[in-house]
Write a protein that holds these residues in place. Structure first.
Motif, PDB file in Angstrom:
ATOM      1  N   ALA A 299      39.680  47.205  41.961  1.00 44.67           N
ATOM      2  CA  ALA A 299      38.751  47.163  43.084  1.00 44.67           C
ATOM      3  C   ALA A 299      38.281  45.725  43.326  1.00 44.67           C
ATOM      4  O   ALA A 299      38.175  45.288  44.474  1.00 44.67           O
ATOM      5  N   TYR A 300      37.996  44.997  42.240  1.00 42.60           N
ATOM      6  CA  TYR A 300      37.545  43.606  42.374  1.00 42.60           C
ATOM      7  C   TYR A 300      38.623  42.759  43.052  1.00 42.60           C
ATOM      8  O   TYR A 300      38.353  42.056  44.033  1.00 42.60           O
ATOM      9  N   PHE A 301      39.831  42.811  42.540  1.00 39.64           N
ATOM     10  CA  PHE A 301      40.901  42.006  43.115  1.00 39.64           C
ATOM     11  C   PHE A 301      41.156  42.398  44.572  1.00 39.64           C
ATOM     12  O   PHE A 301      41.471  41.550  45.399  1.00 39.64           O
ATOM     13  N   THR A 302      41.006  43.653  44.899  1.00 38.90           N
ATOM     14  CA  THR A 302      41.219  44.113  46.274  1.00 38.90           C
ATOM     15  C   THR A 302      40.254  43.438  47.235  1.00 38.90           C
ATOM     16  O   THR A 302      40.670  42.918  48.279  1.00 38.90           O
ATOM     17  N   VAL A 303      38.957  43.408  46.900  1.00 34.85           N
ATOM     18  CA  VAL A 303      37.996  42.788  47.822  1.00 34.85           C
ATOM     19  C   VAL A 303      38.172  41.272  47.882  1.00 34.85           C
ATOM     20  O   VAL A 303      38.045  40.676  48.953  1.00 34.85           O
ATOM     21  N   VAL A 304      38.507  40.650  46.771  1.00 34.56           N
ATOM     22  CA  VAL A 304      38.713  39.193  46.771  1.00 34.56           C
ATOM     23  C   VAL A 304      39.923  38.824  47.618  1.00 34.56           C
ATOM     24  O   VAL A 304      39.839  37.960  48.509  1.00 34.56           O
ATOM     25  N   VAL A 305      41.036  39.463  47.362  1.00 33.08           N
ATOM     26  CA  VAL A 305      42.266  39.127  48.081  1.00 33.08           C
ATOM     27  C   VAL A 305      42.131  39.443  49.570  1.00 33.08           C
ATOM     28  O   VAL A 305      42.598  38.685  50.421  1.00 33.08           O
ATOM     29  N   GLN A 306      41.456  40.529  49.903  1.00 30.34           N
ATOM     30  CA  GLN A 306      41.252  40.887  51.309  1.00 30.34           C
ATOM     31  C   GLN A 306      40.541  39.756  52.058  1.00 30.34           C
ATOM     32  O   GLN A 306      40.937  39.388  53.168  1.00 30.34           O
ATOM     33  N   GLN A 307      39.496  39.197  51.459  1.00 30.67           N
ATOM     34  CA  GLN A 307      38.754  38.115  52.110  1.00 30.67           C
ATOM     35  C   GLN A 307      39.598  36.841  52.204  1.00 30.67           C
ATOM     36  O   GLN A 307      39.547  36.131  53.206  1.00 30.67           O
ATOM     37  N   LEU A 308      40.359  36.542  51.176  1.00 34.11           N
ATOM     38  CA  LEU A 308      41.205  35.352  51.189  1.00 34.11           C
ATOM     39  C   LEU A 308      42.292  35.451  52.256  1.00 34.11           C
ATOM     40  O   LEU A 308      42.503  34.520  53.033  1.00 34.11           O
ATOM     41  N   LEU A 309      42.969  36.574  52.303  1.00 33.73           N
ATOM     42  CA  LEU A 309      44.049  36.736  53.272  1.00 33.73           C
ATOM     43  C   LEU A 309      43.531  36.741  54.707  1.00 33.73           C
ATOM     44  O   LEU A 309      44.228  36.291  55.620  1.00 33.73           O
ATOM     45  N   ALA A 310      42.313  37.212  54.909  1.00 29.84           N
ATOM     46  CA  ALA A 310      41.721  37.209  56.250  1.00 29.84           C
ATOM     47  C   ALA A 310      41.579  35.786  56.793  1.00 29.84           C
ATOM     48  O   ALA A 310      41.571  35.587  58.011  1.00 29.84           O
ATOM     49  N   ASN A 311      41.480  34.801  55.898  1.00 28.60           N
ATOM     50  CA  ASN A 311      41.373  33.396  56.306  1.00 28.60           C
ATOM     51  C   ASN A 311      42.650  32.610  56.050  1.00 28.60           C
ATOM     52  O   ASN A 311      42.636  31.382  55.950  1.00 28.60           O
ATOM     53  N   ASN A 312      43.768  33.322  55.926  1.00 25.50           N
ATOM     54  CA  ASN A 312      45.093  32.705  55.752  1.00 25.50           C
ATOM     55  C   ASN A 312      45.222  31.860  54.491  1.00 25.50           C
ATOM     56  O   ASN A 312      45.915  30.843  54.485  1.00 25.50           O
ATOM     57  N   ALA A 313      44.553  32.284  53.422  1.00 26.44           N
ATOM     58  CA  ALA A 313      44.752  31.626  52.131  1.00 26.44           C
ATOM     59  C   ALA A 313      46.080  32.094  51.555  1.00 26.44           C
ATOM     60  O   ALA A 313      46.592  33.162  51.909  1.00 26.44           O
ATOM     61  N   THR A 314      46.612  31.311  50.653  1.00 30.57           N
ATOM     62  CA  THR A 314      47.765  31.735  49.868  1.00 30.57           C
ATOM     63  C   THR A 314      47.232  32.124  48.499  1.00 30.57           C
ATOM     64  O   THR A 314      46.619  31.307  47.816  1.00 30.57           O
ATOM     65  N   VAL A 315      47.427  33.380  48.132  1.00 32.81           N
ATOM     66  CA  VAL A 315      47.017  33.852  46.810  1.00 32.81           C
ATOM     67  C   VAL A 315      48.164  33.534  45.868  1.00 32.81           C
ATOM     68  O   VAL A 315      49.257  34.083  45.992  1.00 32.81           O
ATOM     69  N   ASP A 316      47.898  32.619  44.947  1.00 33.81           N
ATOM     70  CA  ASP A 316      48.949  32.126  44.056  1.00 33.81           C
ATOM     71  C   ASP A 316      49.168  33.041  42.865  1.00 33.81           C
ATOM     72  O   ASP A 316      50.286  33.438  42.591  1.00 33.81           O
ATOM     73  N   LYS A 317      48.085  33.361  42.162  1.00 29.87           N
ATOM     74  CA  LYS A 317      48.258  34.178  40.953  1.00 29.87           C
ATOM     75  C   LYS A 317      46.920  34.679  40.452  1.00 29.87           C
ATOM     76  O   LYS A 317      45.854  34.222  40.872  1.00 29.87           O
ATOM     77  N   TYR A 318      47.021  35.626  39.539  1.00 30.38           N
ATOM     78  CA  TYR A 318      45.866  36.139  38.814  1.00 30.38           C
ATOM     79  C   TYR A 318      45.939  35.562  37.414  1.00 30.38           C
ATOM     80  O   TYR A 318      46.987  35.594  36.776  1.00 30.38           O
ATOM     81  N   ILE A 319      44.804  35.015  36.959  1.00 28.38           N
ATOM     82  CA  ILE A 319      44.739  34.426  35.625  1.00 28.38           C
ATOM     83  C   ILE A 319      43.596  35.136  34.916  1.00 28.38           C
ATOM     84  O   ILE A 319      42.426  34.803  35.120  1.00 28.38           O
ATOM     85  N   GLY A 320      43.929  36.130  34.116  1.00 31.82           N
ATOM     86  CA  GLY A 320      42.895  36.949  33.504  1.00 31.82           C
ATOM     87  C   GLY A 320      42.132  37.663  34.594  1.00 31.82           C
ATOM     88  O   GLY A 320      42.705  38.398  35.388  1.00 31.82           O
ATOM     89  N   ASP A 321      40.814  37.406  34.686  1.00 26.88           N
ATOM     90  CA  ASP A 321      40.012  38.027  35.735  1.00 26.88           C
ATOM     91  C   ASP A 321      39.777  37.080  36.911  1.00 26.88           C
ATOM     92  O   ASP A 321      38.912  37.313  37.742  1.00 26.88           O
ATOM     93  N   ALA A 322      40.572  36.019  36.998  1.00 25.44           N
ATOM     94  CA  ALA A 322      40.416  35.030  38.062  1.00 25.44           C
ATOM     95  C   ALA A 322      41.562  35.130  39.073  1.00 25.44           C
ATOM     96  O   ALA A 322      42.649  35.619  38.754  1.00 25.44           O
ATOM     97  N   VAL A 323      41.285  34.640  40.269  1.00 21.92           N
ATOM     98  CA  VAL A 323      42.291  34.547  41.322  1.00 21.92           C
ATOM     99  C   VAL A 323      42.437  33.074  41.679  1.00 21.92           C
ATOM    100  O   VAL A 323      41.445  32.406  41.958  1.00 21.92           O
ATOM    101  N   LEU A 324      43.660  32.575  41.660  1.00 19.24           N
ATOM    102  CA  LEU A 324      43.936  31.214  42.107  1.00 19.24           C
ATOM    103  C   LEU A 324      44.515  31.314  43.508  1.00 19.24           C
ATOM    104  O   LEU A 324      45.551  31.951  43.713  1.00 19.24           O
TER     105      LEU A 324
END
Length: 163
Positions: free
Chosen positions: A1-26
Motif C-alpha cells: 500500500a505504501y509503495f502504491t501511493v508513493v509511486v502513484q504520486q511520482l508517476l503523476a509528475n513524470n518521474a522515473t521510478v528507478d528501484k526499491y531499496i528496502g523501504d525506500a523508493v529511488l
C-alpha cells in the motif's frame, strides 16, 4: 500500500521510478524526459508534498485498523548523474548513479535527525526560488563532498504556492 501511493504520486509528475531499496523508493526527474532543471526541481517538490499528504491519509486509514503508522522522510538532491545501462555485459541494470544519488542517500540521516518530512539541498530550493520559504537545518559534512552541504526543510504549504 505504501509503495502504491508513493509511486502513484511520482508517476503523476513524470518521474522515473528507478528501484526499491528496502523501504525506500529511488526516483528521478529529467531522464528519459529532458526538462529544464528548475522544472525538474518543482516537480520533485510537488511530488514530495503530495507523497507526504498521501502517506498521512494512508496512516489515518491504518490507525483506524489498529496498524502502526508509517514514518517516512523524503530527500531531494540535485546534480550530475549517469543514467543508463550500467554494469557488465553479463548483468546490466538500467539505473542512475552519481554524486546526487549518493548525497540523497546520506541526507536521509539528517532528515530523520530533524524529523523533517521533506529535506532538500540548497541547489533544489534555489532552482525553485524557495530559499526564503524553507528552513535551513544547517550545513553538514557529507561523505564524498569537499565542503559542508546546506540542507533545508521544505514546508508542506505556503501562502503563494509557486512550486
Amino acid at each position: 500500500a505504501y509503495f502504491t501511493v508513493v509511486v502513484q504520486q511520482l508517476l503523476a509528475n513524470n518521474a522515473t521510478v528507478d528501484k526499491y531499496i528496502g523501504d525506500a523508493v529511488l526516483a528521478y526527474f529529467g531522464a528519459p524526459i529532458k526538462r529544464d532543471p528548475a522544472d525538474n526541481a518543482k516537480l520533485a517538490i510537488d511530488s514530495a508534498r503530495k507523497i507526504v499528504a498521501a502517506v498521512e491519509q494512508l496512516n489515518q486509514e491504518w490507525s483506524v485498523s489498529g496498524l502502526e503508522p508509517w514514518e517516512q522522510v523524503i530527500v531531494l538532491s540535485y546534480g550530475s548523474v549517469i543514467c543508463g545501462n550500467i554494469g557488465s555485459p553479463s548483468r546490466l541494470d538500467f539505473t542512475i548513479i552519481g554524486d546526487a544519488v549518493n548525497c540523497a542517500s546520506r541526507l536521509e540521516v539528517i532528515a530523520k535527525q530533524f524529523s523533517a518530512p521533506i529535506v532538500a539541498t540548497a541547489e533544489v530550493v534555489d532552482l525553485c526560488g524557495l530559499r526564503d520559504r524553507c528552513k535551513c537545518l544547517g550545513a553538514f559534512p557529507i561523505r564524498g563532498q569537499d565542503e559542508d552541504m546546506e540542507v533545508y526543510s521544505v514546508p508542506m504549504l505556503w501562502v503563494h504556492d509557486d512550486c
